[in-house]
Design a protein around this motif. Structure first.
Motif, short mmCIF file in Angstrom:
data_model
loop_
_atom_site.label_atom_id
_atom_site.label_comp_id
_atom_site.label_asym_id
_atom_site.label_seq_id
_atom_site.Cartn_x
_atom_site.Cartn_y
_atom_site.Cartn_z
N THR A 51 0.85 -1.19 0.00
CA THR A 51 0.00 0.00 0.00
C THR A 51 0.89 1.24 0.00
OG1 THR A 51 -0.16 0.06 2.41
CG2 THR A 51 -1.86 -1.18 1.23
N ARG A 55 -0.78 2.85 4.31
CA ARG A 55 -2.18 3.02 4.75
C ARG A 55 -2.97 1.74 4.53
NH1 ARG A 55 -4.15 8.92 3.30
NH2 ARG A 55 -5.96 7.95 4.22
N SER A 56 -4.15 1.67 5.14
CA SER A 56 -5.02 0.51 4.96
C SER A 56 -6.50 0.88 4.86
CB SER A 56 -4.82 -0.48 6.12
OG SER A 56 -5.18 0.11 7.34
N THR A 60 -7.20 3.19 -0.59
CA THR A 60 -5.74 3.30 -0.57
C THR A 60 -5.15 2.77 -1.86
OG1 THR A 60 -5.63 3.12 1.84
CG2 THR A 60 -3.65 2.54 0.64
N ARG A 61 -4.22 3.50 -2.44
CA ARG A 61 -3.57 3.07 -3.68
C ARG A 61 -2.56 1.96 -3.41
NH1 ARG A 61 -0.67 7.60 -6.10
NH2 ARG A 61 -0.30 8.14 -3.95
N LEU A 62 -2.37 1.12 -4.43
CA LEU A 62 -1.41 0.02 -4.36
C LEU A 62 -0.25 0.29 -5.31
CD1 LEU A 62 -3.90 -2.99 -4.49
CD2 LEU A 62 -2.88 -1.93 -2.47
N SER A 72 2.44 -3.40 5.56
CA SER A 72 1.78 -2.87 4.36
C SER A 72 1.97 -3.78 3.14
CB SER A 72 2.30 -1.46 4.04
OG SER A 72 3.67 -1.51 3.68
N GLN A 73 2.72 -4.88 3.31
CA GLN A 73 2.92 -5.84 2.23
C GLN A 73 2.33 -7.21 2.55
OE1 GLN A 73 7.15 -5.91 1.39
NE2 GLN A 73 7.02 -4.08 0.13
N TRP A 75 -0.81 -9.80 3.02
CA TRP A 75 -2.16 -9.97 2.46
C TRP A 75 -2.75 -11.29 2.90
CZ3 TRP A 75 -3.74 -5.61 0.28
CH2 TRP A 75 -2.75 -4.71 -0.14
#
Length: 78
Positions: A51, A55-56, A60-62, A72-73, A75
């Motif tokens: 992200t 952010r979450s 939020t852009r990837l 943030s990585q 999933w």
């Protein structure tokens, strides 16, 4: 029916290259390896999905970044 995949924009390889939804074309920019630590790696760029800004929140852009394994990585698939 519209079929889209996560795609590293313009087959970019730099940190921060956006990841977008793009019509399914089976290009290397749309290939992802699900790794045991919860990260998704794009073999073409050798970068992991993350992200922007750590952010979450919704919207939020990837982008792709060096694989560091941070929160943030990570999933999970439901």
């Amino acid at each position: 029916m519209y079929r889209a995949r996560l795609d590293v924009q313009s087959s970019g390889e730099a940190n921060g290259t956006p990841v977008i939804l793009y019509p399914c074309n089976r290009s290397d920019a749309q290939q992802w390896q699900l790794r045991g630590d919860g990260t998704w790696r794009n073999p073409q760029s050798n970068k992991c999905l993350g992200t922007v800004g750590g952010r979450s929140d919704p919207g939020t852009r990837l982008a792709v970044f060096d694989c560091a394994g941070g929160a943030s990585q990570k999933w999970t698939l439901n």
